[in-house]
Design a protein around this motif. Sequence first.
Motif, PDB file in Angstrom:
ATOM      1  N   TYR A 214       0.814  -1.210   0.000  1.00 40.08           N
ATOM      2  CA  TYR A 214       0.000   0.000   0.000  1.00 40.08           C
ATOM      3  C   TYR A 214       0.856   1.272   0.000  1.00 40.08           C
ATOM      4  O   TYR A 214       0.320   2.386  -0.029  1.00 40.08           O
ATOM      5  N   LEU A 218       1.020   2.285   8.535  1.00 41.94           N
ATOM      6  CA  LEU A 218      -0.312   2.249   9.127  1.00 41.94           C
ATOM      7  C   LEU A 218      -0.257   2.576  10.617  1.00 41.94           C
ATOM      8  O   LEU A 218       0.747   2.329  11.282  1.00 41.94           O
ATOM      9  N   PHE A 227      -1.863  -7.086   8.783  1.00 43.44           N
ATOM     10  CA  PHE A 227      -2.794  -6.089   8.258  1.00 43.44           C
ATOM     11  C   PHE A 227      -4.191  -6.398   8.771  1.00 43.44           C
ATOM     12  O   PHE A 227      -4.661  -7.533   8.711  1.00 43.44           O
ATOM     13  N   ASP A 229      -7.934  -5.562   8.093  1.00 39.32           N
ATOM     14  CA  ASP A 229      -8.750  -4.967   7.036  1.00 39.32           C
ATOM     15  C   ASP A 229     -10.048  -4.420   7.615  1.00 39.32           C
ATOM     16  O   ASP A 229     -11.125  -5.000   7.491  1.00 39.32           O
ATOM     17  N   ARG A 234      -6.914   0.265   8.381  1.00 34.82           N
ATOM     18  CA  ARG A 234      -6.480   0.855   7.100  1.00 34.82           C
ATOM     19  C   ARG A 234      -6.080   2.319   7.235  1.00 34.82           C
ATOM     20  O   ARG A 234      -5.663   2.947   6.265  1.00 34.82           O
ATOM     21  N   THR A 235      -6.184   2.878   8.441  1.00 41.86           N
ATOM     22  CA  THR A 235      -5.963   4.317   8.625  1.00 41.86           C
ATOM     23  C   THR A 235      -4.495   4.703   8.478  1.00 41.86           C
ATOM     24  O   THR A 235      -3.608   4.075   9.077  1.00 41.86           O
ATOM     25  N   ASP A 289      -7.326   6.433   3.947  1.00 40.98           N
ATOM     26  CA  ASP A 289      -7.544   4.997   4.018  1.00 40.98           C
ATOM     27  C   ASP A 289      -6.640   4.347   2.981  1.00 40.98           C
ATOM     28  O   ASP A 289      -6.612   4.772   1.823  1.00 40.98           O
ATOM     29  N   CYS A 290      -5.873   3.328   3.386  1.00 39.49           N
ATOM     30  CA  CYS A 290      -4.858   2.774   2.482  1.00 39.49           C
ATOM     31  C   CYS A 290      -5.469   2.067   1.265  1.00 39.49           C
ATOM     32  O   CYS A 290      -4.762   1.810   0.285  1.00 39.49           O
ATOM     33  N   LYS A 291      -6.772   1.767   1.311  1.00 36.44           N
ATOM     34  CA  LYS A 291      -7.464   1.216   0.144  1.00 36.44           C
ATOM     35  C   LYS A 291      -8.294   2.295  -0.557  1.00 36.44           C
ATOM     36  O   LYS A 291      -9.098   1.987  -1.443  1.00 36.44           O
TER      37      LYS A 291
END
Length: 395
Positions: A214, A218, A227, A229, A234-235, A289-291
């Motif tokens: 990513y 994080l 990780f 999810d 994801r922050t 958000d990493c996504k």
Amino acid sequence: MNITEYLYNWSEVYKKDLTGNIMPFWLKYGLDKKHGGCYTCLSREGLLIDTTKSVWFQGRFAFICAYAYNNIEKKQEWLDASKQTIDFIEKHCFDSDGRMFFEVTKEGKPLRKRRYVFSESFAAIAMSEYAIASGDKNYARKALTLFKQILKFIETPGILQPKYDDSFQTKGHSITMILINTAARIREAIQDKVLDEQIEKSLNSINDFMHPNYKALLETVGVNGEFIDSIMGRTINPGHCIETAWFILEEAKYRNWDKNLVEKATTILDWSWEWGWDSKYGGISNFKDCKSFPSQDYAHDMKFWWPQTETIIATLYAYEATQDSKYIDMHKMISDYTYSHFPDKEYGEWYGYLHYDGSVSQSAKGNLFKGPFHIPRMMIKSHLICKELLAKQIT
């Protein structure tokens, strides 16, 4: 760009702003000459809007006063302010179990205690910096003792209330990174193997928060770096990550510019800049958000004061470490944004909270979380880095 001229100009700006604006503002309006310690809840004009005292900021203010004394100018009023605030800390801010409060009244009566050890970490760096300023080694020993207490609080089950239920095990970036800086600051005043050991432990632990897929560091991961999810897992907090980057660069410098640490730090800085920099309006945003899902935090796109100041330090440090001109370009971008939006030219000091477009959200100069720390620390640290860079160019 003439880099020598550029660094000289900024060096002068930092020093002038610190000595002519930031420090006078807080000594005039924040220093409590009656009860000791300092107030931070101040209006735009410097009026006191709440007498509650943040214990975080007692340590932070005492540190800044001593840090400025040690590195900018031997002003007696700075040294005196540091000492009287440390006196307030020692007299009023510790509970009977050795832990510290989070908020106290103006007289020092306890109001609230939290599960964190940040009050302790800031008190420790205040004592160590004051030890350097005053020459009183007793305060360095107090800082070291307090640091060992912090580790005990963290490592002993049952002392600190867990953030989540025991069935959900996580570890947070905040405590990992703060222990690097806390130990490094204390080490300036006193040597002890526990300081170096903790720095090494934290540096290794930072790897667990770095997720290359990513290109992100994080805030929360599983106990082994897994990780998670979820929104929380994801922050990304770009400013926090960038602060970590310069902490690591400072340790790299201590180790004669250790190449592995420089690479780790600049990787974090590069990733976090990409996540945080607002290409439309400028400045470093709060949360991502990493996504790339929507952030849950209501202040996700706001521009707070402290991510900007941490980025100013980090980009200068990265340039010192690598001589890569891209970091000067980044420094110019963040500095131009910060100095055109945050300083209050009418009443002094800086605004703390801007909307996404750079307009002022609220005009208070301080509260329980904003006060005399990130801004003056940036000015002192950045002035020193500029001086070091200029000295190298002259020689």
